[in-house]
Design an enzyme around this catalytic site. Structure first.
Site, PDB file in Angstrom:
ATOM      1  N   GLY A 236     -10.494  -2.791   3.205  1.00 19.48           N
ATOM      2  CA  GLY A 236      -9.462  -2.787   4.244  1.00 19.48           C
ATOM      3  C   GLY A 236      -9.492  -1.528   5.096  1.00 19.48           C
TER       4      GLY A 236
ATOM      5  N   THR B 287       0.854  -1.201   0.000  1.00 17.17           N
ATOM      6  CA  THR B 287       0.000   0.000   0.000  1.00 17.17           C
ATOM      7  C   THR B 287       0.887   1.248   0.000  1.00 17.17           C
ATOM      8  OG1 THR B 287      -1.849  -1.016   1.109  1.00 17.17           O
ATOM      9  CG2 THR B 287      -1.522   1.300   1.567  1.00 17.17           C
TER      10      THR B 287
ATOM     11  N   ARG C 298     -14.404  -7.111  -0.093  1.00 13.94           N
ATOM     12  CA  ARG C 298     -13.622  -6.839   1.131  1.00 13.94           C
ATOM     13  C   ARG C 298     -13.050  -5.418   1.086  1.00 13.94           C
ATOM     14  NH1 ARG C 298      -8.074  -5.232   2.294  1.00 13.94           N
ATOM     15  NH2 ARG C 298      -7.544  -6.034   4.351  1.00 13.94           N
TER      16      ARG C 298
HETATM   17  N1  ASP Z   1      -3.585  -2.255   4.687  1.00 14.52           N
HETATM   18  C1  ASP Z   1      -3.947  -2.685   3.365  1.00 14.52           C
HETATM   19  C2  ASP Z   1      -5.239  -3.452   3.427  1.00 14.52           C
HETATM   20  O1  ASP Z   1      -5.414  -4.238   4.333  1.00 14.52           O
HETATM   21  C3  ASP Z   1      -2.924  -3.549   2.716  1.00 14.52           C
HETATM   22  C4  ASP Z   1      -1.528  -2.984   2.640  1.00 14.52           C
HETATM   23  O2  ASP Z   1      -1.088  -2.285   3.544  1.00 14.52           O
HETATM   24  O3  ASP Z   1      -0.839  -3.243   1.643  1.00 14.52           O
HETATM   25  O4  ASP Z   1      -6.033  -3.297   2.534  1.00 14.52           O
END
Ligand code: ASP
Length: 304
Positions: A200, A170, A198
């Site tokens: 996040g 991310t 889903r």
């Molecule tokens: N925090 C992000 C999520 O769970 C994933 C990531 O940090 O790459 O969607």
């Protein structure tokens, strides 16, 4: 007053020997370009909000990172994008989740904040809103890279459990501008092999993204489910504002709390004072820091 910009490109299992030199070089070049874009805004006396959006845009279009083009794939082999921005001046916020055709999710989040009465828009309605705002639309296949397709194949062959081990990726940016205002931006494809629908932590205000001039601006990366349950961004701000903890102490405590919930990941944060902190509980995190006067750090591993 001075300004500070901090960015991340996700955290994960990367160790010096495990990462191909070319992959590392490309990621470092992307972080450099993002710091350049955000620093140019702040150097010109611009607002933290404009700087974090400028930095995030560079990272979204860079296939090295899990945001925009180069995002991870859902279990069904598509890309679904989440993003959020927040302005610490007045705690205005905008977020989008489940975008499938909008090239620049962070611009859609900003448009939601600035031109709609809503904070969070999702799925087809969010893409439609972005289109109505004149934001570029692309085919979902445009986001997909061969490397991400191969990553999904590996996860599906191993049983399809959504991936908490391969690096997260991310992207996020936080900044404090010359006027002492803070802002945060986060953009992501989420987690590999995630279930359709889903969402996040990244687009959830107070979880993966938060900014409040009375405390700090923060952007998270890691296992989103744990960051949501810990209300990580808001917890960090409250530790500072009500708990009177220092930025680094508060940040480390939030990561410990996320860890107690079974999650790993990282955080970047800046305070209106110019104080900046980062931390991660994975072996590495792509990250960068720039301050006025030319100070600059880019790092991937715990020590460099
Ligand atoms: N925090 C992000 C999520 O769970 C994933 C990531 O940090 O790459 O969607």
């Amino acid at each position: 007053m001075s300004w500070t910009l901090m960015i991340h490109g996700g955290c994960g299992a990367m160790r010096p020997a495990s990462l191909p030199a070319e992959t590392e070089e490309q990621a470092r070049a992307g972080l450099t370009a993002a710091l350049d874009a955000g620093s140019a805004v702040l150097d010109a006396g611009g607002a933290a909000l404009d700087a974090v959006v400028a930095a995030a845009r560079v990272l979204e279009d860079d296939p090295s990172f899990n945001a925009g083009r180069g995002s991870v794939l859902t279990a069904e082999g598509r890309v679904e994008l989440d993003a959020a921005v927040m302005d610490g001046r007045d705690r205005r916020a905008g977020a989008v989740a489940g975008l499938t055709t909008t090239r620049a999710p962070i611009l859609a989040a900003r448009a939601a904040m600035e031109t709609s009465p809503h904070v969070l828009l999702t799925y087809e309605a969010a893409d439609r809103f972005a289109r109505e705002q004149g934001l570029e639309q692309v085919d979902n296949a445009w986001f997909v890279t061969p490397a991400r397709r191969a990553q999904l194949d590996t996860v599906m062959e191993a049983g399809g459990a959504f991936d908490t081990d391969i690096k997260y990726g991310t992207i996020g940016a936080v900044a404090v501008d010359e006027a002492g205002h803070v802002a945060a931006a986060t953009s992501t494809g989420g987690l590999t092999a995630k279930r359709w629908g889903r969402i996040g932590d990244s687009p959830l205000i107070g979880c993966g993204t938060y900014a409040d001039d009375r405390a700090c601006a923060v952007s998270a990366t890691g296992l989103g489910e744990a960051f949501i349950r810990a209300v990580a961004g808001h917890q960090l701000a409250m530790r500072m504002r009500l708990g009177r903890q220092g930025l680094q102490v508060a940040l480390d405590a939030v990561l410990a709390d996320v860890g107690a919930l079974g999650g790993s990941g990282g955080l970047i944060a800046v305070a209106p004072s110019g104080e900046a902190a980062w931390g991660f509980t994975t072996p590495g995190m792509y990250r960068g820091l720039a301050r006025n006067g030319g100070e600059r750090t880019i790092a991937v591993y715990s020590d460099r």
